[in-house]
Design an enzyme around this catalytic site. Structure first.
Site, short mmCIF file in Angstrom:
data_model
loop_
_atom_site.label_atom_id
_atom_site.label_comp_id
_atom_site.label_asym_id
_atom_site.label_seq_id
_atom_site.Cartn_x
_atom_site.Cartn_y
_atom_site.Cartn_z
N GLY A 11 0.84 -1.18 0.00
CA GLY A 11 0.00 0.00 0.00
C GLY A 11 0.88 1.24 0.00
N PHE A 14 2.71 5.29 5.01
CA PHE A 14 1.90 5.55 6.20
C PHE A 14 0.62 4.71 6.28
CE2 PHE A 14 4.03 9.49 4.80
CZ PHE A 14 5.04 9.49 5.73
N GLU A 84 10.57 -2.83 3.09
CA GLU A 84 10.88 -1.97 1.94
C GLU A 84 11.54 -2.78 0.81
OE1 GLU A 84 9.37 0.61 2.02
OE2 GLU A 84 9.48 1.60 3.96
N HIS A 174 -6.93 12.38 -5.97
CA HIS A 174 -5.92 13.41 -5.73
C HIS A 174 -4.50 12.92 -6.03
CE1 HIS A 174 -9.35 15.30 -3.87
NE2 HIS A 174 -8.68 16.43 -3.99
#
Length: 186
Positions: A11, A14, A84, A174
């Site tokens: 995803g 944060f 990561e 956005h």
């Protein structure tokens, strides 16, 4: 004996991906399984020898540059955590090799760059996953679920280590890299 798994937590920035992966690794530790975790050597945001969440949760980790480092250092362990993963060259090859050995792997990673491009390392391991959890964040513009990461600064490379200073999660309406032909009523 546990069945091997490939668990992917993905995803935007944060979205609590690392938190969920670390909770899984902690659970495996409670099951007396031998757990090791890895993080990319280039990610020095919070700690050199630990995976750290944005909220301060920590887990010991080995810094690596490549998938071959992961393969070499994971010998003798049953469960492998990789944070990561998109930042680690040949990570997907290592993950598939380790999975074929019958081990469990938990991966935490964004899957799409702030420019809207999928990362090959994640794209190559997704078909092999036994569990995929998309972890949305909250869009600071709309308050809705955010599934994408955007850059707050211009001219970043595809892989640029950073936090809230240069990235933020965004809802679909956005994101500058999406085609919003359906309008903003979504």
């Amino acid at each position: 004996m546990y069945e091997p798994q490939l668990r992917i937590y993905t995803g935007p920035m944060f979205g609590s991906k690392t938190t969920k992966m670390l909770a899984f690794l902690e659970r495996c530790s409670y099951q007396s399984r031998k757990v090791v975790a890895f993080k990319p050597k280039i990610d020095e945001r919070y700690s050199e020898g630990e995976i750290c969440t944005h909220f301060g949760m920590k887990f010991p980790a080995i810094n690596v540059n490549s998938g071959s480092d992961i393969i070499r250092e994971s010998s003798g362990f049953d469960v492998i955590g990789i944070d990561e993963a998109f930042m680690i060259d040949e990570c997907s090859d290592a993950v598939l090799d380790i999975l074929k050995q019958g081990k469990t792997i938990a991966v935490s990673s964004i899957q799409i760059s702030a420019n809207g491009n999928p990362f090959d390392e994640i794209k190559n391991m997704l078909p092999w996953a036994t569990h995929i959890e998309v972890c949305p964040a909250v869009c600071p513009v709309t308050g809705k679920d955010a599934y994408y990461t955007v850059s707050k600064v211009s001219s970043l490379s595809e892989i640029e280590v950073g936090g809230a200073d240069i990235y933020e999660p965004r809802a679909w309406t956005h994101t500058p890299f999406m085609n919003h032909k359906y309008g903003s009523n979504l």
